[in-house]
Structures are given as structure tokens and as C-alpha cells.
Scaffold this motif. Sequence first.
Motif, PDB file in Angstrom:
ATOM      1  N   PRO A 127       0.813  -1.229   0.000  1.00 53.34           N
ATOM      2  CA  PRO A 127       0.000   0.000   0.000  1.00 53.34           C
ATOM      3  C   PRO A 127       0.842   1.273   0.000  1.00 53.34           C
ATOM      4  N   ALA A 154       2.208   1.778  -3.426  1.00 54.90           N
ATOM      5  CA  ALA A 154       1.173   2.264  -4.335  1.00 54.90           C
ATOM      6  C   ALA A 154       0.919   3.757  -4.123  1.00 54.90           C
ATOM      7  N   LEU A 155       0.876   4.179  -2.850  1.00 55.12           N
ATOM      8  CA  LEU A 155       0.689   5.605  -2.570  1.00 55.12           C
ATOM      9  C   LEU A 155       1.877   6.422  -3.063  1.00 55.12           C
ATOM     10  N   GLY A 198       1.623   6.786  -6.717  1.00 46.94           N
ATOM     11  CA  GLY A 198       0.560   7.739  -7.041  1.00 46.94           C
ATOM     12  C   GLY A 198       1.006   9.177  -6.826  1.00 46.94           C
ATOM     13  N   VAL A 216      -5.147   5.071  -7.024  1.00 49.95           N
ATOM     14  CA  VAL A 216      -4.522   3.896  -6.420  1.00 49.95           C
ATOM     15  C   VAL A 216      -5.624   2.941  -5.993  1.00 49.95           C
ATOM     16  N   VAL A 229      -7.998   0.667  -3.866  1.00 54.00           N
ATOM     17  CA  VAL A 229      -8.466   0.609  -2.481  1.00 54.00           C
ATOM     18  C   VAL A 229      -8.733  -0.851  -2.165  1.00 54.00           C
ATOM     19  N   PHE A 260      -4.695   1.914   5.482  1.00 52.21           N
ATOM     20  CA  PHE A 260      -4.162   2.174   4.154  1.00 52.21           C
ATOM     21  C   PHE A 260      -5.270   2.239   3.111  1.00 52.21           C
ATOM     22  N   ALA A 296      -5.785   5.397   0.821  1.00 56.48           N
ATOM     23  CA  ALA A 296      -5.913   5.290  -0.631  1.00 56.48           C
ATOM     24  C   ALA A 296      -7.184   5.983  -1.112  1.00 56.48           C
ATOM     25  N   PHE A 303      -6.618   9.627  -0.864  1.00 58.53           N
ATOM     26  CA  PHE A 303      -5.715  10.070  -1.929  1.00 58.53           C
ATOM     27  C   PHE A 303      -6.469  10.219  -3.247  1.00 58.53           C
ATOM     28  N   ASN A 304      -7.314   9.240  -3.561  1.00 60.91           N
ATOM     29  CA  ASN A 304      -8.081   9.314  -4.803  1.00 60.91           C
ATOM     30  C   ASN A 304      -9.031  10.508  -4.802  1.00 60.91           C
TER      31      ASN A 304
END
Length: 665
Positions: A224, A227-228, A231, A244, A246, A252, A256, A259-260
Motif C-alpha cells: 500500500p 502504491a501511494l 501515485g 490507487v 483501495v 491504508f 488510498a 488520496f483518490n
Amino acid sequence: MKADAKYRADGATTRRVPKALRARDRLLPIGRNYKLGVRLVSVTIVGLVFGLTMVMGTLWLSWALEGAAAAINDTGSLRVQSVRLGLTVNQPVIDPRPLEQQVRALNQTLDNLRRGDPQRPLRLPSGTAVQEQFERVATLWTDSLQTTLTMILNQPSRSVEASAAYLSVLPNFVREADRLVGLIEAENARDTAYLRASQLALIVLMLAGCVALIYLLYGWVIRPVEALRNGIARMTTGNFDVAVPVEGRDEFGELAAGFNDMAAQLKELYGNLEARVQQKTLLLAQRNRALSTLYEFAAYLSQPGELEDRCKGFLSRLIEHFGADGGTVRILDPRLNNLHLTVHQGLSPEFVQQEQCVHAGDCLCSEALQQGEVRLHDFRKLTPEFRYLCHQEGFNSIAIAQISNGGQTMGSYTLHFKTPHAFSTGDRRLFDSVGQHLGVAIENQRLLARTRELAIAEERNLVAQGLHDSIAQGLNFLKLQVQMLEDSLERDARDEVREVIQMIEAGLRESYDDVRELLMNFRTKLDEGELLDALNNSAERFRRQTGIGVSVDVDTRASGAPLPAEQQLQLLFIVQEALSNIRKHAHAQHVHITVENADDFKLSVTDDGCGFNVSESQARKETHVGLKIMHERAARLGARLTVDSTPGLGTRIALHLEQTARATA
């Protein structure tokens, strides 16, 4: 931005991701729907319980092995003790005391084997074969060997027979003890194998646990975070379409999802950034224009000038700023509650004539006075039967605001529009704020007028006191001399007439000198830094008029700042008044003036005249007008004036202006 997320009822966010990602997600460790902290704590607890169990098992096995080793030693000692007893009973003469000790020792050994001893440790294996063999050994000892030994101790006459019986059973006892030792050693060997197997299993399980923990941490944390990070790296390049996966409802997963959402919001913000910047720029320009206008109004209204001129300039600037077609400024008369039209622009003479003075409650202008806020009126919304005079003038809307200062209402001002003007929130605020500045300007004009009136009144009072002390007394003296002249003429006393005429001439000259001195004093005007020159000029004029010597001493070591012109003028008036008193009353030969301008300002005027008794004069409440005037001028300065005088030794007048009271030039 296309909708690439959906929100479940529980608040978690799931994203549509490619099939490759979904196939890879199936390889993730289980538990992603639980919080990361719960999972980490659970794994830690499971590992701790498993490790403690394995350690406790190995500890128990090592303790059992150590106890079995002690049991082997004690079982082997049974053989030695039984053989030693056989040697003892085989003696020609048997000593009962060593025999008893050896019997007790062997019984103690059997008892230790039966009960065990955790402290040594001593433990007989719990296997069935070992326990049965131990019972056979114990029974053989109790039923056979110990019985014959007891017979030897209790029946010495049968000791030979008992000894033979003991020696015949002894080999069997030793064989059974040897068999017991063999069984214990077999059990011990099996436990040793178990211990080694458990240690090997522990090593294998530790390695497997490390691998599993690494796998779990990779799936729970590293993937995770990676991935972050990817991103964020893509977002730094300006790609706000990044999303990214979820993969759960843990921390996490929430990161995610957040973040999105952040990426979507940033994309929307950047997409509307130019429009927002233009909007903010326009708003900022409007505010700057309002502040600039407000500053211009404040700067203009703070300038000196007549009230009507200030109001005219205020109204013309206000009309120009708002694009109005006319306007008025009305001042309130609080006694009669009337509004007087002070200035106007863009209105007909007939309108001005009718609206010159109106009662505060008879027109729309009074609404701003009563409600204290900007009022806007659109005459087009009124019924045709009811029309205001402003509407008849051709105006379709008006804006009214209050002139105020410190909570005091002073009047109102109005803008007239032929085409209705839309007022924004900023326009309303500006339209209301300028009225407060106008109120401050009006109040300042009124305060300035009151200050001038007060200053004129004070100066008139000082002039009146000066006239009373000089001209009035001289005229009174001349009046008495005229009466004496009439009396002398009636008696035809020519010598007295000539003497009285001389007195009248002297009185006229003195009165003329007083008038000239007063005119010179009240015409005096000082600029900054001219006090010393003015003192020298006054001293020189006093010397020419009276013939009395005057010296002016200035302390050049002092370095105080110059006083403002107003304070210097008051100090000069005090010195001139002191010199006038010396001329009239002191009969002095010399006058000394000292000036010290340091942190405090000090000034003194000393003469060598006749002087007077200050305490007696105060007790009799005698007050010279000249001294009173000097005290009033010193009080106006905030200074302290002291008078020291002794009959026959002269008079000293001292003024002390402290640093806290002096003004800055």
C-alpha cells in the motif's frame, strides 16, 4: 473527471481497477478488511503465545531430563546401599547403630524416588513400566530385605539365619534395581529425543514465522505504501487522473480512498484555477478600489477648511465614484430635530427651496437616521398615486446613509439616480464608511471652532486683567487728580494746580506706556527656536524704557529639544508680565533672567528691588493681577510657578516645566 469510485453504506470507498490488479489482489494476505493495528496486535499475540508455549515445553523437557538423571543416580545408589548392608550383616559381630543408619538411608532414598524433589530436581519418570518396576523394587526391599534386617536388630540370636536370608535375596534386589535404572535411562533417552525434535521444530517454525511475517508486512504495509508513493510521484508530474487501488477497509485503504478523492479535487481545482484566479483578482481589485477610495475620502476630509467646502468636495467625489446624477448632504439640528440642506448637486432650485429644512420624520432621509444603516429606494416600485419630490425631479432611485461619529448622529447624505444603481455588499460598506469619515471631519471642525472660541475667551480674560492692572488703575488715578484739580481751581491755589497738572501728565505718560506695552505683548508672534532672541529683545526694550539694567543668562550646557511656538509664546508673556511688575512696583536697579533648557525647562526672573512679604500678602488675600496672570499662563503650560520675595531684598519668580509636561516642537 469520470466517476471511478463508489461509496458503500459503511463509508468505505472502492475503486474500479484493471483486471490485472484484481488478479494480483487475490494474492494478498487475508485480513485487509480489519484495521492494521488489530492485525499487527493479533499477529504479535499469536507469535508470543506460540513462542512461550514452545519455550515452556522445552523447559519442562529439560527439567524432566534433569530429574530423570537424578533418579538414575538415586536408583543406582540403592544397589550400593543394599550391598553395603550385605557386608555389614556378614560380619562376625554386627554393630546395630551403623546398621540402623544404613537402613534409614535406604528408606530415605526410596521415599525420595517415590515423592520426587523439584528443588534438586529429582523426578522418577511417570511411565507405567518405570512405576511398576519401582514398586517391585520397593516391595522386595520392604517385604524381604528390610524384614531380615529388622530381625537382626531385634533378635540378635537369629542374626546368622537372618543374614543368610538377606544375602540370598540381595542378588535379586540388585537385578531389579538394575532393571529399574535401565527403564529410567530408556525414558530419559526418549525425552532427550523429544527435546531435540522440539528444538528443531522451533527453529523451523521460527523461520516459517519470519517468512509469513515478511509476507504479511509486504501485503499489509509495503505494497500500500508503494502504491501511494507511485501515485504521489505521478501526481507531482501533473497527472491528476491517477488512482490507487483501495484494497480494504484498513488505514491504508482509507488513505488510498482519501488520496483518490484528493486527486479528483485537485483535478477539479486545477481545471477551474484560471477562473478562480480571475474571480479573486477581480474581487481584490474591487477591494483595492474601495480602500483607495476610502483613503482618498479620509485624506480629503482630514484637510483643514470650512465645513461647507469639505461637504461639497465630499459630495462631488461620492457622486463621481458611484455614478450618481445628484446628491445632498444634510446636517441635523438636534434641538429641533430638523435636517438642514447644507450642500447639494444636480438638483433644481425649486427642489432646494422646498427641501432646505425638513423635519427628521417627514422624508426618506430620516430613515438612515432612525435605523442607522444604508437605505435604498426604487421609486418605480411605488404606486402612481404616491410620489416623492425626488421622484418628481426625475430620479428613479436614491441611496441614503447616516453621518455619525462615536454613536452620535450628525446628519445624512443622499445619492440620486435617474437609472437605478445596483449596490453590492462592498458598495454598501463603502457608502456607509465614508459617512463616518465625514462625521469625524464635522466633529473636528466643531471642536476646532470651540477651541478657537475658548482660546479667544482666555486671551480676552488676560487682556481684561492686564487692562485692569494697568490702564484701569491709571485712569482711576487720573480721575482722582482731576477732582483735585477742580478743587484747587475753586480755591484758586495756583501752586497746587501746577502740581496736579504735572501728576496728570505723569499719569498719562504711564498709561501711554502701559498701552504700548500691552500692544507690543499681544502682537508678539514666535516661530520655533526664537524664544532666546525674543527674551533679549524684550530685555533691551525694558532697559531703554526704564533705564534698569537687565542681563539674560542662558545655560549653554543644556541640550534639551526646542519648545513649540505656543509654549515659547506663553513663556515670553510670563517674562514680559514679570518685567512689567518690576517696572511698576519693584524700584529695582538690576534684573537677572536665567534660562535652562535640559530634560526639564527652567526659567527665573530675579530683581534687587524693594520686595514684599509673600506670606503676609497671602494671609491678607492680596492678589496682584500680574501675578495671577502669570500663574494662569503657567497652569496653561502645565508648569509650576513659584514666587520668592523678601522686603528689601528683591523678588525671584521661577518657572519649572517638567519633561512629562513639555510638548515637542
